[in-house]
Design a protein around this motif. Structure first.
Motif, PDB file in Angstrom:
ATOM      1  N   ALA A 118       0.835  -1.208   0.000  1.00 29.65           N
ATOM      2  CA  ALA A 118       0.000   0.000   0.000  1.00 29.65           C
ATOM      3  C   ALA A 118       0.870   1.259   0.000  1.00 29.65           C
ATOM      4  O   ALA A 118       0.618   2.207  -0.758  1.00 29.65           O
ATOM      5  CB  ALA A 118      -0.922  -0.009   1.209  1.00 29.65           C
ATOM      6  N   ILE A 133       1.126   4.259  -2.761  1.00 28.22           N
ATOM      7  CA  ILE A 133       0.906   5.663  -2.369  1.00 28.22           C
ATOM      8  C   ILE A 133       2.091   6.515  -2.826  1.00 28.22           C
ATOM      9  O   ILE A 133       1.938   7.590  -3.401  1.00 28.22           O
ATOM     10  CB  ILE A 133       0.737   5.777  -0.838  1.00 28.22           C
ATOM     11  CG1 ILE A 133      -0.523   5.039  -0.381  1.00 28.22           C
ATOM     12  CG2 ILE A 133       0.663   7.236  -0.408  1.00 28.22           C
ATOM     13  CD1 ILE A 133      -0.544   4.759   1.103  1.00 28.22           C
ATOM     14  N   ILE A 164      -0.491  14.545   2.167  1.00 29.71           N
ATOM     15  CA  ILE A 164      -1.407  13.447   1.808  1.00 29.71           C
ATOM     16  C   ILE A 164      -0.673  12.109   1.896  1.00 29.71           C
ATOM     17  O   ILE A 164      -1.176  11.133   2.449  1.00 29.71           O
ATOM     18  CB  ILE A 164      -1.966  13.656   0.381  1.00 29.71           C
ATOM     19  CG1 ILE A 164      -2.888  14.871   0.365  1.00 29.71           C
ATOM     20  CG2 ILE A 164      -2.701  12.420  -0.106  1.00 29.71           C
ATOM     21  CD1 ILE A 164      -3.392  15.243  -1.009  1.00 29.71           C
ATOM     22  N   LEU A 165       0.546  12.122   1.360  1.00 30.17           N
ATOM     23  CA  LEU A 165       1.367  10.909   1.392  1.00 30.17           C
ATOM     24  C   LEU A 165       1.570  10.461   2.836  1.00 30.17           C
ATOM     25  O   LEU A 165       1.412   9.280   3.172  1.00 30.17           O
ATOM     26  CB  LEU A 165       2.713  11.221   0.726  1.00 30.17           C
ATOM     27  CG  LEU A 165       3.788  10.153   0.723  1.00 30.17           C
ATOM     28  CD1 LEU A 165       3.336   8.947  -0.076  1.00 30.17           C
ATOM     29  CD2 LEU A 165       5.070  10.699   0.110  1.00 30.17           C
ATOM     30  N   THR A 200      -1.776   9.210   4.498  1.00 28.12           N
ATOM     31  CA  THR A 200      -2.181   7.890   4.000  1.00 28.12           C
ATOM     32  C   THR A 200      -1.259   6.808   4.544  1.00 28.12           C
ATOM     33  O   THR A 200      -1.721   5.741   4.955  1.00 28.12           O
ATOM     34  CB  THR A 200      -2.168   7.870   2.457  1.00 28.12           C
ATOM     35  OG1 THR A 200      -2.624   9.131   1.982  1.00 28.12           O
ATOM     36  CG2 THR A 200      -3.024   6.778   1.915  1.00 28.12           C
ATOM     37  N   ASN A 224      -2.085   6.223   8.146  1.00 30.97           N
ATOM     38  CA  ASN A 224      -3.319   5.465   8.323  1.00 30.97           C
ATOM     39  C   ASN A 224      -3.104   3.986   8.043  1.00 30.97           C
ATOM     40  O   ASN A 224      -3.642   3.120   8.729  1.00 30.97           O
ATOM     41  CB  ASN A 224      -4.399   6.034   7.391  1.00 30.97           C
ATOM     42  CG  ASN A 224      -5.750   5.989   8.052  1.00 30.97           C
ATOM     43  OD1 ASN A 224      -5.855   6.113   9.270  1.00 30.97           O
ATOM     44  ND2 ASN A 224      -6.779   5.795   7.273  1.00 30.97           N
ATOM     45  N   THR A 225      -2.289   3.718   7.024  1.00 27.18           N
ATOM     46  CA  THR A 225      -1.986   2.326   6.695  1.00 27.18           C
ATOM     47  C   THR A 225      -1.303   1.641   7.874  1.00 27.18           C
ATOM     48  O   THR A 225      -1.629   0.515   8.242  1.00 27.18           O
ATOM     49  CB  THR A 225      -1.066   2.271   5.454  1.00 27.18           C
ATOM     50  OG1 THR A 225      -1.685   3.009   4.415  1.00 27.18           O
ATOM     51  CG2 THR A 225      -0.832   0.857   5.002  1.00 27.18           C
TER      52      THR A 225
END
Lengths: 260, 297
Positions: free
Chosen positions: B29, B33, B191-192, B195, B198-199
């Motif tokens: 993931a 990303i 954003i990177l 994300t 969150n992963t």
């Protein structure tokens, strides 16, 4: 057994005074008072939802104290800062019905976990782990993953992990609940042996057979959050007519369970 | 203390192998990303480079010495038609130049020789060519210099002047790029990071049971956090590097896809600071989220 004999436990005690605890409107513990000295062994009995687990969780500081006063292993839990909770847990071993072991790690790694956290030397850790494994009959499985063991073996790993740090207090929350009667009795013997070396043990169980086999043990029965039976002087028994009765005279567990 | 630190850091790495499937999923993931962020950075870098350089035609004015053989001059003009980036050429013999001058002076096509008899016989104006070319290569300044030298080296050439016509859009871009590039870069990095974080948080959720056991065994917060931080750095860094490698591979495949007339658009690989962000942002935020995610267990 050499290891356990050599690792005689220092004094351990539990003092609970007027402890009450609620989950919302539900009162899980009502004015519970008892005390245990070093080397005491008590069966904590009662139906599901009686408050056994809540009491044990408070004793190992997994729940905050809402009302009352609690001392465990010479530490006052009322004044225990959250940063000092690990210190308490290093004095208190906990064994659960669902084992709470790391299934992907080996028996050796699971047992060594609390020693690892203390930063002990690898040789020292290995020596202690091997001694406890031998005492609990796990020496042949030491390199196996815990997930590959039977339920009884997994529970022995959990007990070994609790034993390996020589806790002053050992709390067992229905540790035999998932085991067959024969295995339950064998594990019970391990707890009794541990008690013999000075640990204070609270053993929560539904099993009347276990209690009957140890007639000399203390028994405390919780019902609806209150102590309704206790057979040693240090426990206050709740009766509907009066808040606190005189502590009961010590009686065999079998008598107590019959309601004597 | 240091022994525990090393042990916990090592455990952070071994945890990745123990939870291989979850770890690989998280790395995969994170790779995607980073790759997507890399494509955005690549677009941004290309836009910046393409709009920032002189893109429009540059016109070279080539003047021959008076009296140079016109056949020789015409031969040179023929040669100009085959120059790389050739757009157009306007040529003037001395006579044509005179007439053009007359026209520009507002004489409405009147013959300069009629107006100024002393100019008869070719006059003082040299043969001239106006060659419009599109800059070639990545360095327009260098190209300009080299092309000027080429024209000067032609037989009979007296003087060469160039008038690089800079793209208005390019100039405008140069003015606003600092207000666009860095905020876009920061936004994409955010954003990177979010994300990636969150992963990693999902991966921590999968190990909540382990955290509970560690707490029961008397672990301090840093005992629990350190392995998660190490795992986060390793997974985030690995995801970032893999994403960067994918981006590099993509760039080798498409860098010249649009590099043909009239587009002549070369796709540029992101500059070093953007590449660093592709690796460091997921690693740092994954570590941070690993640290924060263990709160509440």
């Amino acid at each position: 057994m050499f290891y356990l004999a050599a690792a005689a436990i220092v004094a351990g005690m539990i003092r609970v005074r007027h402890l009450s605890h609620s989950f919302g409107p539900h009162q899980a513990l009502k004015d519970v008072t008892f005390s245990l000295e070093k080397g005491d062994f008590v069966f904590l009995s009662g139906p599901s939802g009686a408050g056994k687990t809540t009491l044990l969780r408070i004793l190992y500081a997994s729940l905050p104290i809402q009302r009352g006063e609690v001392n465990v292993a010479d530490m006052n839990l009322n004044r225990l800062d959250s940063s000092r909770v690990p210190l308490l847990r290093r004095q208190v071993g906990v064994v659960f019905q669902d084992f709470k072991i790391l299934p992907l790690r080996t028996v050796e790694e699971n047992i060594a976990l609390p020693l690892d956290l203390r930063g002990l030397a690898p040789k020292h850790i290995e020596r202690r782990v091997r001694a406890v494994s031998r005492a609990l009959g796990l020496e042949g499985h030491i390199k196996l993953r815990c997930g590959d063991l039977s339920g009884g073996e997994q529970q022995r790993v959990a007990i070994a992990r609790a034993f390996v740090v020589n806790p002053k207090v050992l709390l067992a929350d229905e540790p035999t609940g998932n085991l067959d009667p024969e295995l339950s009795l064998r594990l019970m013997e391990l707890f009794k042996q541990f008690q013999a070396y000075g640990a204070t043990v609270i053993f929560a169980t539904h099993s009347r057979e276990l209690m009957n086999r140890h007639p000399g043990a203390y028994v405390m029965r919780l019902e609806d959050g209150a102590i309704t039976y206790a057979n040693w002087p240090g426990a206050g028994v709740h009766r509907p007519a009066q808040t606190w009765a005189e502590p009961l005279a010590r009686k065999p567990a079998s008598d107590m369970e019959r309601g004597a | 203390m240091s022994r525990v630190f090393v042990r916990l850091a090592r455990r952070g790495c071994s945890d990745l192998a123990l939870n291989a499937r979850a770890s690989m999923g998280a790395v995969f993931a994170l790779t995607l990303i980073s790759f997507l962020a890399g494509i955005f950075f690549m677009t941004l870098a290309t836009l910046d480079r393409q709009l920032g350089i002189a893109r429009a035609e540059t016109v070279f004015q080539v003047y021959w010495k008076a009296g140079t053989d016109l056949d020789q001059v015409r031969s040179a003009w023929e040669e100009y038609l085959h120059l790389p980036g050739f757009v157009s050429v306007k040529t003037y013999t001395p006579e044509q130049a005179m007439n053009e001058l007359g026209t520009r002076l507002g004489r409405g096509g009147a013959n300069m020789e009629t107006l100024f008899p002393f100019l008869s016989g070719g006059g003082p104006l040299p043969a001239t060519a106006l060659v419009a070319l599109i800059p070639q290569g990545q360095d327009p300044e260098k190209w300009l210099e080299e092309t000027s030298v080429y024209f000067r080296s032609q037989p009979g050439v007296s003087r060469v002047a160039s008038t690089p016509l800079r793209d208005e859009l390019g100039r405008a871009w140069k003015k606003v790029s600092r207000y666009v590039i860095w905020p876009s870069f920061a936004f994409m990095t955010l954003i990177l990071g979010l994300t990636a974080g969150n992963t990693l948080r999902l991966s921590v959720l999968a190990r909540a049971h382990e955290i509970e056991i560690l707490r029961l065994a008397g672990a301090y917060n840093w005992h629990i956090r350190l392995p998660f931080i190490v795992s986060g750095v390793v997974m985030g860094g690995a995801g970032g590097i893999l994403g960067l490698l994918l981006l590099y591979f993509l760039h080798t495949q498409i860098s010249d896809v649009l590099n043909f007339p009239p587009l002549l658009l070369r796709i540029y690989f992101p500059p070093p600071h953007m590449c660093a962000a592709l690796v460091l942002a997921p690693a740092a935020t994954a570590a941070l989220s690993g640290m924060l995610a263990v709160r509440g267990y």
